[in-house]
Write a protein that holds these residues in place. Structure first.
Motif, short mmCIF file in Angstrom:
data_model
loop_
_atom_site.label_atom_id
_atom_site.label_comp_id
_atom_site.label_asym_id
_atom_site.label_seq_id
_atom_site.Cartn_x
_atom_site.Cartn_y
_atom_site.Cartn_z
N ASP A 32 -28.24 12.25 11.05
CA ASP A 32 -28.78 11.63 12.25
C ASP A 32 -28.57 10.12 12.19
O ASP A 32 -29.14 9.44 11.34
CB ASP A 32 -30.27 11.96 12.35
CG ASP A 32 -30.92 11.38 13.59
OD1 ASP A 32 -30.20 10.87 14.47
OD2 ASP A 32 -32.16 11.44 13.68
N PRO A 33 -27.73 9.57 13.07
CA PRO A 33 -27.46 8.12 13.04
C PRO A 33 -28.72 7.27 13.24
O PRO A 33 -28.85 6.21 12.65
CB PRO A 33 -26.48 7.91 14.20
CG PRO A 33 -25.93 9.25 14.51
CD PRO A 33 -26.96 10.25 14.09
N ASP A 36 -30.45 7.04 9.95
CA ASP A 36 -29.70 6.13 9.07
C ASP A 36 -29.97 4.67 9.43
O ASP A 36 -30.14 3.83 8.55
CB ASP A 36 -28.20 6.42 9.16
CG ASP A 36 -27.82 7.72 8.47
OD1 ASP A 36 -28.61 8.22 7.63
OD2 ASP A 36 -26.72 8.24 8.76
N ARG A 37 -30.01 4.37 10.73
CA ARG A 37 -30.30 3.00 11.16
C ARG A 37 -31.71 2.58 10.76
O ARG A 37 -31.93 1.45 10.34
CB ARG A 37 -30.11 2.87 12.68
CG ARG A 37 -28.65 2.80 13.11
CD ARG A 37 -28.50 2.37 14.56
NE ARG A 37 -29.21 3.22 15.51
CZ ARG A 37 -28.74 4.35 16.03
NH1 ARG A 37 -27.53 4.78 15.68
NH2 ARG A 37 -29.43 5.05 16.90
N THR A 40 -31.77 1.93 7.02
CA THR A 40 -31.09 0.67 6.74
C THR A 40 -31.97 -0.51 7.11
O THR A 40 -32.08 -1.49 6.36
CB THR A 40 -29.76 0.60 7.50
OG1 THR A 40 -28.94 1.70 7.09
CG2 THR A 40 -29.03 -0.70 7.23
#
Length: 142
Positions: A32-33, A36-37, A40
């Motif tokens: 799942d982007p 991940d964002r 981060t």
């Protein structure tokens, strides 16, 4: 001991092990982007507390790990006490009150598995508390 006291203990253990398992799966990576964002971004926010520098990600991971291990330990400690002899009514009451507090937090902040498990634990420890009040202590069941 009351079978319900054992059920409450195992509900705590299952919650802790389940949480550790989810943490392990999430550590393997998420496709799942958005997740991940978020990870981060959390890694980029650092602060010092007590002279120790940590990222928000590290603190979140640490809190989750400690909470999971503490639940497993608490459940195992209850099983050890139950195996040693009659469980004091105060311990069954403490398990019930703790489970109710955890249930309240779960209802506001967590998904359904811990809600169900903390509800089971609260009912189980509550029943053991009532039974212990009738008998003086929770007796061994077989």
């Amino acid at each position: 001991m009351s079978r319900t006291f054992l059920l409450g203990s195992w509900a705590w253990i299952a919650t802790g092990i389940g949480h550790l398992s989810i943490m392990g799966v999430m550590a393997l990576g998420d496709a799942d982007p958005a997740a991940d964002r978020a990870a981060t971004a959390a890694k980029g926010v650092t602060f010092a507390l007590g002279g120790v520098q940590r990222s928000l990600y590290e603190v979140d991971l640490g809190i989750n790990f400690v909470m999971s291990v503490a639940l497993v330990f608490g459940g195992l400690a209850c099983l050890v006490v139950a195996k040693a002899g009659p469980v004091p009514r105060a311990l069954a009451g403490l398990g019930c009150v703790t489970s109710l507090v955890l249930l309240a937090v779960a209802l506001v902040l967590l998904p359904s598995p811990p809600i169900v498990l903390f509800a089971v634990a609260a009912l189980a420890f509550g029943h053991a508390f009532v039974v212990a009040g009738q008998r003086g202590a929770v007796k061994a069941a077989g």
